[in-house]
Design a protein around this motif. Structure first.
Motif, PDB file in Angstrom:
ATOM      1  N   VAL A  65       0.859  -1.193   0.000  1.00 52.35           N
ATOM      2  CA  VAL A  65       0.000   0.000   0.000  1.00 52.35           C
ATOM      3  C   VAL A  65       0.889   1.235   0.000  1.00 52.35           C
ATOM      4  N   LEU A  66       0.659   2.134  -0.930  1.00 54.64           N
ATOM      5  CA  LEU A  66       1.390   3.408  -0.917  1.00 54.64           C
ATOM      6  C   LEU A  66       0.484   4.478  -0.309  1.00 54.64           C
ATOM      7  N   VAL A  67       1.001   5.161   0.721  1.00 56.14           N
ATOM      8  CA  VAL A  67       0.186   6.153   1.438  1.00 56.14           C
ATOM      9  C   VAL A  67       0.701   7.560   1.126  1.00 56.14           C
ATOM     10  N   GLY A  68      -0.237   8.437   0.804  1.00 60.13           N
ATOM     11  CA  GLY A  68       0.100   9.843   0.577  1.00 60.13           C
ATOM     12  C   GLY A  68      -0.872  10.721   1.333  1.00 60.13           C
ATOM     13  N   GLY A  69      -0.586  12.007   1.353  1.00 62.68           N
ATOM     14  CA  GLY A  69      -1.517  12.891   2.065  1.00 62.68           C
ATOM     15  C   GLY A  69      -1.229  14.340   1.766  1.00 62.68           C
ATOM     16  N   GLY A  70      -2.242  15.157   2.013  1.00 64.99           N
ATOM     17  CA  GLY A  70      -2.100  16.597   1.845  1.00 64.99           C
ATOM     18  C   GLY A  70      -1.685  17.219   3.165  1.00 64.99           C
ATOM     19  N   GLU A  71      -1.856  18.556   3.237  1.00 65.19           N
ATOM     20  CA  GLU A  71      -1.465  19.238   4.475  1.00 65.19           C
ATOM     21  C   GLU A  71      -2.327  18.791   5.641  1.00 65.19           C
ATOM     22  N   GLN A  72      -1.715  18.669   6.804  1.00 65.92           N
ATOM     23  CA  GLN A  72      -2.438  18.387   8.041  1.00 65.92           C
ATOM     24  C   GLN A  72      -3.399  17.207   7.937  1.00 65.92           C
ATOM     25  N   SER A  73      -2.918  16.136   7.321  1.00 66.67           N
ATOM     26  CA  SER A  73      -3.739  14.920   7.204  1.00 66.67           C
ATOM     27  C   SER A  73      -4.180  14.499   8.603  1.00 66.67           C
ATOM     28  N   VAL A 109      -5.362  -5.422   9.268  1.00 70.87           N
ATOM     29  CA  VAL A 109      -5.422  -6.346   8.121  1.00 70.87           C
ATOM     30  C   VAL A 109      -4.038  -6.870   7.731  1.00 70.87           C
ATOM     31  N   GLY A 110      -3.025  -6.502   8.505  1.00 67.78           N
ATOM     32  CA  GLY A 110      -1.673  -7.021   8.257  1.00 67.78           C
ATOM     33  C   GLY A 110      -1.074  -6.535   6.950  1.00 67.78           C
ATOM     34  N   ALA A 111      -1.328  -5.272   6.596  1.00 60.71           N
ATOM     35  CA  ALA A 111      -0.826  -4.765   5.308  1.00 60.71           C
ATOM     36  C   ALA A 111       0.593  -4.229   5.431  1.00 60.71           C
ATOM     37  N   GLN A 112       1.304  -4.276   4.332  1.00 57.28           N
ATOM     38  CA  GLN A 112       2.649  -3.697   4.233  1.00 57.28           C
ATOM     39  C   GLN A 112       2.497  -2.332   3.583  1.00 57.28           C
ATOM     40  N   THR A 113       2.923  -1.256   4.270  1.00 52.55           N
ATOM     41  CA  THR A 113       2.700   0.084   3.718  1.00 52.55           C
ATOM     42  C   THR A 113       4.013   0.783   3.382  1.00 52.55           C
ATOM     43  N   LEU A 114       3.909   1.771   2.498  1.00 54.19           N
ATOM     44  CA  LEU A 114       5.063   2.569   2.086  1.00 54.19           C
ATOM     45  C   LEU A 114       4.656   4.038   2.097  1.00 54.19           C
ATOM     46  N   ALA A 115       5.601   4.903   2.435  1.00 49.96           N
ATOM     47  CA  ALA A 115       5.300   6.338   2.482  1.00 49.96           C
ATOM     48  C   ALA A 115       5.738   7.011   1.191  1.00 49.96           C
ATOM     49  N   HIS A 116       4.861   7.849   0.632  1.00 47.24           N
ATOM     50  CA  HIS A 116       5.247   8.666  -0.521  1.00 47.24           C
ATOM     51  C   HIS A 116       6.211   9.758  -0.027  1.00 47.24           C
ATOM     52  N   ASP A 117       7.076  10.193  -0.943  1.00 43.63           N
ATOM     53  CA  ASP A 117       8.059  11.257  -0.646  1.00 43.63           C
ATOM     54  C   ASP A 117       7.504  12.421   0.143  1.00 43.63           C
ATOM     55  N   SER A 145       9.882   5.919  -2.551  1.00 43.27           N
ATOM     56  CA  SER A 145      10.837   6.389  -3.566  1.00 43.27           C
ATOM     57  C   SER A 145      12.046   7.011  -2.877  1.00 43.27           C
ATOM     58  N   LEU A 146      13.201   6.806  -3.480  1.00 44.82           N
ATOM     59  CA  LEU A 146      14.424   7.381  -2.918  1.00 44.82           C
ATOM     60  C   LEU A 146      15.168   8.112  -4.020  1.00 44.82           C
ATOM     61  N   ASN A 147      15.682   9.288  -3.715  1.00 44.79           N
ATOM     62  CA  ASN A 147      16.443  10.109  -4.669  1.00 44.79           C
ATOM     63  C   ASN A 147      15.685  10.300  -5.987  1.00 44.79           C
ATOM     64  N   GLY A 148      14.393  10.512  -5.894  1.00 41.36           N
ATOM     65  CA  GLY A 148      13.603  10.783  -7.100  1.00 41.36           C
ATOM     66  C   GLY A 148      13.255   9.557  -7.921  1.00 41.36           C
ATOM     67  N   GLU A 149      13.775   8.375  -7.565  1.00 41.27           N
ATOM     68  CA  GLU A 149      13.453   7.134  -8.305  1.00 41.27           C
ATOM     69  C   GLU A 149      12.120   6.603  -7.813  1.00 41.27           C
ATOM     70  N   LYS A 150      11.295   6.129  -8.736  1.00 44.25           N
ATOM     71  CA  LYS A 150      10.009   5.570  -8.302  1.00 44.25           C
ATOM     72  C   LYS A 150      10.223   4.229  -7.623  1.00 44.25           C
ATOM     73  N   GLY A 151       9.299   3.901  -6.741  1.00 42.47           N
ATOM     74  CA  GLY A 151       9.438   2.665  -5.989  1.00 42.47           C
ATOM     75  C   GLY A 151       8.743   1.493  -6.655  1.00 42.47           C
ATOM     76  N   GLU A 152       8.527   0.457  -5.868  1.00 44.30           N
ATOM     77  CA  GLU A 152       7.958  -0.800  -6.373  1.00 44.30           C
ATOM     78  C   GLU A 152       6.487  -0.646  -6.793  1.00 44.30           C
ATOM     79  N   LYS A 153       6.000  -1.648  -7.538  1.00 45.19           N
ATOM     80  CA  LYS A 153       4.573  -1.675  -7.904  1.00 45.19           C
ATOM     81  C   LYS A 153       3.759  -1.943  -6.645  1.00 45.19           C
ATOM     82  N   VAL A 154       2.608  -1.315  -6.558  1.00 41.21           N
ATOM     83  CA  VAL A 154       1.776  -1.479  -5.361  1.00 41.21           C
ATOM     84  C   VAL A 154       0.356  -1.868  -5.756  1.00 41.21           C
ATOM     85  N   LYS A 155      -0.370  -2.437  -4.797  1.00 42.14           N
ATOM     86  CA  LYS A 155      -1.749  -2.867  -5.069  1.00 42.14           C
ATOM     87  C   LYS A 155      -2.747  -1.778  -4.708  1.00 42.14           C
TER      88      LYS A 155
END
Ligand SMILES: NC(=O)c1ccc[n+]([C@@H]2O[C@H](COP(=O)([O-])OP(=O)(O)OC[C@H]3O[C@@H](n4cnc5c(N)ncnc54)[C@H](O)[C@@H]3O)[C@@H](O)[C@H]2O)c1
Length: 469
Positions: A43-51, A64-72, A92-102
């Motif tokens: 799961v890739l998680v993102g958010g706006g200001e003051q989420s 649900v035992g999910a594996q999550t990743l934080a957007h830059d 993502s690290l150093n501007g490179e996109k990360g793995e495929k997510v569901k």
């Protein structure tokens, strides 16, 4: 009914030909299999200001035992997730996109002004191509009607345009939904996210869900795979089609099902009841004595927990050619009986406090349809009933919601002439018809004891049909 084009499009030769001709390419949708995890990937998680919903999300993903990743642009997710005991990392690290997510989840609940919309752009611009087939997108916001300033209401309302467009762009069986969460309803999110982020919502896309403070006392199922254990559920029109699928899915989730249909459908009804270990009730719900018979039957069993109003008929004619009895039959069976049964079941206590009413509307009731004035009146009326009854029934701890199916593969749609049937099947973001089980899964989500924050919702199960969109 079998969709031959769908099979052809997924064969090696068919796929090549369809690509060369630029024809719609439907994918075999992933559907829920008993025992499988809620989310089958990262799961890739993102958010706006003051989420403001990150903590609630972390609790859910832990559950649900999910594996999550934080957007830059949401580095704080790592600490929120770690605090909740989730395995997590940076996508993502150093501007490179990360793995495929569901799954892509974006918390827009803290956005208060349209100038903050860039955060949406960056997240979905970065991640859109990284979503796996049959992926899920959920954007979380605050209900515009509950916002304190016009600017906040404006940006929150704008989220609808984003999610509906994503549903149309992502293709490959992916879905996108918007969930508005009222202040104080954060703890009510779980049943909705379990539905929207899993293959149970295969044919639901472009929808807006409102999660509110709980109606009655919230209940958490001890075992989410048997969420309806101990519940008695009435399903009308259960001898075939969508009704039979609802009965089966309810039983799969642990419910004791009372399967109802007209006496002429006794054979099919008995078969369904036998298959799921339920009981068959042969009754025409259109007759005046039906509500009393149902009240007596329910009270004899100590009350019922869920009513699913699925029985429905069509008697199509343009209004100029329609006989009065065709109008009356359709409005009576599809709408007036539901009102009478609800009134009688609630007044007598035959539907228990904490109960659930789930109605079946139709996209014809939203968009209207040629030759269906009677049907569209009845199905739009169902929406009116759900919306007007929700606050009244809330006082008794009862929720009421509706599903509005689009093109679902049943005997009803098999009877449609070929050219119109093909158009109905393909004119949606999934380029295919839905299965009865898709409607049944949505109804199960509404019926879940943990869905006490969901009332007055009308959710289309239509693959984001262009009709009435
Ligand atoms: N199939 C679709 O694409 C579609 C789309 C939108 C909405 N719907 C709605 O979904 C529901 C189920 O549709 P379906 O396609 O499975 O239809 P269906 O005709 O296969 O099944 C409807 C069932 O309702 C029963 N029924 C009709 N009148 C009844 C009465 N008076 N008392 C008791 N039972 C009665 C019928 O006997 C039948 O078993 C209906 O409300 C329909 O309007 C279906």
């Amino acid at each position: 009914m079998k969709d031959g084009y769908l099979d052809f499009a997924n064969s090696p030769f068919g796929a090549k030909l369809i690509n060369a001709l630029g024809l719609p390419k439907p994918l075999q949708l992933e559907r829920y299999q008993a025992g499988q995890p809620v989310i089958t990937g990262s799961v890739l998680v993102g958010g706006g200001e003051q989420s403001s919903l990150l903590e609630a999300l972390a609790v859910f993903f832990k559950s649900v035992g999910a594996q999550t990743l934080a957007h830059d642009k949401l580095p704080q997710w790592v600490s929120v997730a770690n605090k909740a005991g989730l395995t997590t990392g940076r996508w993502s690290l150093n501007g490179e996109k990360g793995e495929k997510v569901k799954v892509l989840v974006f918390d827009a609940s803290g956005m208060t002004d349209s100038t903050q919309s860039d955060a949406l752009y960056w997240f979905f611009h970065d991640a859109a191509r990284s979503l796996l087939p049959c992926g899920r997108v959920v954007v979380l916001g605050r209900p515009p009607e509950e916002c304190i300033s016009p600017r906040q209401a404006t940006i929150q309302r704008a989220l609808e345009g984003l999610t509906r467009s994503l549903g149309k762009e992502l293709k490959k069986g992916c879905t996108a939904q918007l969930v508005y969460v009222s202040e104080g309803a954060e703890a009510q999110l779980e049943s909705t996210l379990r539905f929207l982020l899993s293959p149970r919502s295969a044919y639901v896309s472009g929808q807006v869900v409102r999660v509110r403070k709980p109606v009655g006392s919230p209940q958490q199922p001890a075992d989410w795979s048997q969420a309806l254990a101990g519940k008695k559920v009435l399903v009308t029109g259960a001898s075939r089609g969508i009704g039979a699928a609802i009965a089966e899915v309810m039983a799969r989730e642990g419910a004791t099902v009372i399967a109802l249909d007209v006496p002429q459908a006794q054979a099919g009804l008995d078969e369904v009841a036998k298959k799921i270990g339920g009981t068959a009730l042969a009754l025409d719900i259109g007759v005046p004595e039906a509500p009393k018979k149902l009240v007596d039957a329910a009270l004899a069993q100590g009350g019922w927990d869920v009513i699913v109003h699925n029985a429905g008929i069509t008697r199509d004619k343009t209004i100029a050619n329609m006989k009065e009895h065709l109008w009356q039959q359709v409005v009576n069976v599809n709408l007036s009986t539901q009102e009478r049964i609800n009134d009688a079941m609630v007044a007598s206590g035959a539907l228990k406090s904490g109960g659930r009413i789930v109605c079946v509307s139709s996209i014809s009731g939203i968009a209207g349809n040629m030759g269906q004035t009677n049907y569209a009146v009845s199905k739009a009326g169902v929406i009116g009933m759900v919306q007007s009854q929700a606050p009244i029934l809330a006082e008794k701890g009862i929720t009421i919601n509706a599903v509005a199916p689009g093109f679902i593969e049943t005997q009803m749609t098999a009877a449609i002439p070929f050219a119109i049937r093909e158009a109905g099947r393909r004119m949606n973001s999934m380029s295919q018809g839905g299965q009865p089980v898709d409607v049944a899964e949505a109804i199960c989500w509404f019926a879940n004891p943990a869905s006490s924050g969901i009332t007055g919702n009308v959710i289309r199960v239509c693959g984001q049909s262009l009709i009435g969109a």
